[in-house]
Design an enzyme around this catalytic site. Structure first.
Site, mmCIF file in Angstrom:
data_model
loop_
_atom_site.group_PDB
_atom_site.id
_atom_site.type_symbol
_atom_site.label_atom_id
_atom_site.label_comp_id
_atom_site.label_asym_id
_atom_site.label_seq_id
_atom_site.Cartn_x
_atom_site.Cartn_y
_atom_site.Cartn_z
ATOM 1 N N LEU A 185 0.886 -1.159 0.000
ATOM 2 C CA LEU A 185 0.000 0.000 0.000
ATOM 3 C C LEU A 185 0.921 1.205 0.000
ATOM 4 O O LEU A 185 1.875 1.243 0.775
ATOM 5 C CB LEU A 185 -0.871 0.021 1.254
ATOM 6 C CG LEU A 185 -2.142 -0.836 1.278
ATOM 7 C CD1 LEU A 185 -2.777 -0.772 2.662
ATOM 8 C CD2 LEU A 185 -3.135 -0.378 0.222
ATOM 9 N N ASP A 186 0.659 2.180 -0.857
ATOM 10 C CA ASP A 186 1.578 3.311 -0.899
ATOM 11 C C ASP A 186 1.473 4.145 0.371
ATOM 12 O O ASP A 186 0.582 3.957 1.200
ATOM 13 C CB ASP A 186 1.381 4.150 -2.166
ATOM 14 C CG ASP A 186 0.016 4.815 -2.245
ATOM 15 O OD1 ASP A 186 -0.441 5.361 -1.222
ATOM 16 O OD2 ASP A 186 -0.588 4.796 -3.332
ATOM 17 N N ARG A 187 2.384 5.061 0.530
ATOM 18 C CA ARG A 187 2.533 5.829 1.774
ATOM 19 C C ARG A 187 1.239 6.495 2.216
ATOM 20 O O ARG A 187 0.903 6.521 3.402
ATOM 21 C CB ARG A 187 3.621 6.892 1.573
ATOM 22 C CG ARG A 187 3.900 7.760 2.784
ATOM 23 C CD ARG A 187 4.906 8.846 2.433
ATOM 24 N NE ARG A 187 5.210 9.685 3.583
ATOM 25 C CZ ARG A 187 4.431 10.692 3.993
ATOM 26 N NH1 ARG A 187 3.304 10.973 3.337
ATOM 27 N NH2 ARG A 187 4.776 11.417 5.045
#
Length: 243
Positions: A106-108
């Site tokens: 999951l991106d930041r």
């Protein structure tokens, strides 16, 4: 250590060195030694008496760990980073010895359900498209989306020369209305939902992963986790479980 010999890439995964792609990159880069010899063959056999090192650190198989984790926004889905906090940094120090890593990303700026494990074989099975485990997201867009654009989204859009198509997308009855959508993805390309939104002249304000397969995140607070067995986790993903 298993009684029989195993392929080097599988052995590294058993030691919690990462998912298949990561350990294969380590081998190809010459970072792995067997009995003091640099080995770059993915299929090299490892025997019980062999000493295997990664970047000079001796490896051995570790107990398998499987955590259902609610990733907060602003935290990296990574093992380590010199500048920012990662999902591993949030865990209690007692988990350090298990060499956990995220199974998928999951991106930041995204949040929600993610699996942390040290089982590279499990991770590969979970994320490989052939196994058909979908991921369900709740997405808030910065601007409302009308019906024609929603229909276009469902049929697939092109961004940066790449065709991107969700398995499904539907409007949610959630305020602010016409901003919230449930998006179901199959393979899951990096930042896919954000790219689709931009292709539709919109942008993502909030992105929350709600499901992996039939495993549903509902009550687990952000930054918290549940420690489960491999068998339990597969059952939750395949048959359903709310956490």
């Amino acid at each position: 250590m298993p009684e029989e010999s195993v392929r080097l890439n599988r052995y590294l995964a058993m030691c919690g060195a990462g998912a298949r792609r990561k350990v294969e990159e380590c081998i190809a880069a010459g970072r792995v030694k067997i009995n003091g010899e640099v080995v770059t063959e993915l299929g090299r056999q490892v025997f019980p008496q062999d000493k295997v090192e990664l970047d000079g650190e001796a490896l051995s198989p570790v107990d398998r760990k499987y955590l259902i984790f609610n990733k907060p926004k602003g935290v990296l889905s990574a093992v380590e980073d010199s500048r920012e906090r990662t999902v591993i940094d949030i865990l209690p120090p007692s988990y350090d010895r298990f060499r956990l890593f995220p199974a998928g990303r999951l991106d930041r700026d995204s949040e929600g359900l993610i699996i942390l494990t040290n089982d590279g074989i499990f991770s590969q099975e979970l994320i490989h498209p052939r196994n058909g485990f979908t991921k369900t997201y709740e997405v808030e867009l910065r601007r409302p989306m009308d019906e024609p654009h929603l229909i276009e989204w469902g049929g697939g859009v092109t961004y940066g020369g790449r065709f991107l198509k969700p398995i499904s997308v539907r409007r949610m009855a959630r305020a602010p209305l016409q901003h919230w959508f449930e998006v179901v993805l199959g393979e899951g390309i990096k930042r896919e939902i954000r790219m689709m939104a931009r292709a539709l002249d919109n942008d993502v304000r909030r992105l929350f992963r709600r499901k992996i397969g039939k495993l549903t995140l509902k009550e687990l607070p952000a930054g918290e986790f549940i420690d489960v067995s491999r068998e339990e986790l597969w059952r939750y993903i395949r048959d359903g479980k709310v956490v």
